[in-house]
Design a protein around this motif. Structure first.
Motif, PDB file in Angstrom:
ATOM      1  N   GLN A   8       0.878  -1.166   0.000  1.00 37.33           N
ATOM      2  CA  GLN A   8       0.000   0.000   0.000  1.00 37.33           C
ATOM      3  C   GLN A   8       0.914   1.215   0.000  1.00 37.33           C
ATOM      4  OE1 GLN A   8      -3.003   0.090   3.168  1.00 37.33           O
ATOM      5  NE2 GLN A   8      -2.406   2.207   3.581  1.00 37.33           N
ATOM      6  N   GLN A   9       0.858   2.020  -1.058  1.00 35.34           N
ATOM      7  CA  GLN A   9       1.803   3.129  -1.179  1.00 35.34           C
ATOM      8  C   GLN A   9       1.214   4.218  -2.061  1.00 35.34           C
ATOM      9  OE1 GLN A   9       5.877   1.774  -1.818  1.00 35.34           O
ATOM     10  NE2 GLN A   9       6.224   3.433  -3.251  1.00 35.34           N
ATOM     11  N   ASP A  10       1.329   5.460  -1.627  1.00 33.11           N
ATOM     12  CA  ASP A  10       0.892   6.620  -2.405  1.00 33.11           C
ATOM     13  C   ASP A  10      -0.562   6.524  -2.859  1.00 33.11           C
ATOM     14  OD1 ASP A  10       3.497   7.683  -2.173  1.00 33.11           O
ATOM     15  OD2 ASP A  10       4.158   6.596  -3.970  1.00 33.11           O
ATOM     16  N   GLY A  11      -1.429   6.045  -1.979  1.00 31.10           N
ATOM     17  CA  GLY A  11      -2.851   5.996  -2.280  1.00 31.10           C
ATOM     18  C   GLY A  11      -3.281   4.887  -3.218  1.00 31.10           C
ATOM     19  N   ARG A  12      -2.423   3.913  -3.417  1.00 30.93           N
ATOM     20  CA  ARG A  12      -2.763   2.787  -4.285  1.00 30.93           C
ATOM     21  C   ARG A  12      -2.241   1.498  -3.689  1.00 30.93           C
ATOM     22  NH1 ARG A  12       1.987   2.264  -7.774  1.00 30.93           N
ATOM     23  NH2 ARG A  12       0.845   1.369  -9.490  1.00 30.93           N
TER      24      ARG A  12
END
Length: 189
Positions: A8-12
């Motif tokens: 889960q990273q940068d809203g994705r």
């Protein structure tokens, strides 16, 4: 017999999986992938190809509630997963204790781990790895902070395949970006 990795990273969310099908000392490189999308959900499974087939082809997930995604996942989503696995003959009942299997779910920028007792989990580390290569993959994920999510998932799967006899390429990686069409609508599965 498997490694499923989620970041889960940068809203994705990005989820990747290997292709090993293991039975005893035998390994088959499976053509059917362990990662897929179902509506706006992306998923990756371990434990059983039958469970994965039910989640991919039989599960009709409800529409997520924006106001409390954790609550939605722990109640509405898990209720349809339990029904799907039970109706598909996969859920096990041992002395009144029902169990399913282990899989990762990405939805609206959040990564969830669903355990065999149907609990949902979210890690403060913003990543999970499950399956026989999970420890190698987690070590890789920890050491690759700062890289983009797809690179982290790829490197974690490579580490797991290098160190675990139950993990093998080709690797399949899916992103929550793949779920939405340019007009913002949800792509069909």
């Amino acid at each position: 017999m498997t490694c499923i990795v989620g970041v889960q990273q940068d809203g994705r969310v990005v989820i990747g999986g290997d292709s090993a099908g293991v039975a005893g000392w035998s390994i088959t490189v499976r053509a059917d992938t362990k990662v897929f999308r179902n509506g706006e959900f992306i998923m990756g499974f371990t434990d059983s190809f039958r469970m994965g087939q039910l989640l991919r082809y039989s599960l009709v997930p409800p529409v997520p509630q924006d106001w409390d995604l954790d609550r939605f996942m722990a109640t509405d989503f898990i209720a349809v997963v339990r029904d799907c696995l039970r109706e598909g003959g996969f859920a096990r009942n041992d002395s009144g204790s029902e169990s399913g299997g282990l899989f990762l779910v990405g939805i609206r920028g959040h990564l969830y781990r669903i355990d065999s007792d149907y609990q949902i989990g979210r890690s403060v580390d913003d990543y999970y790895a499950v399956g026989s290569g999970d420890e190698y993959a987690c070590g890789s994920l920890h050491s690759t902070r700062g890289l983009d999510a797809e690179q982290r998932v790829q490197l974690a799967l490579e580490a797991a395949a290098h160190h675990s006899t139950g993990v093998c390429p080709p690797f399949h990686i899916i992103s929550s970006d793949d779920v939405y069409a340019p007009d913002g609508s949800v792509n069909a599965s």
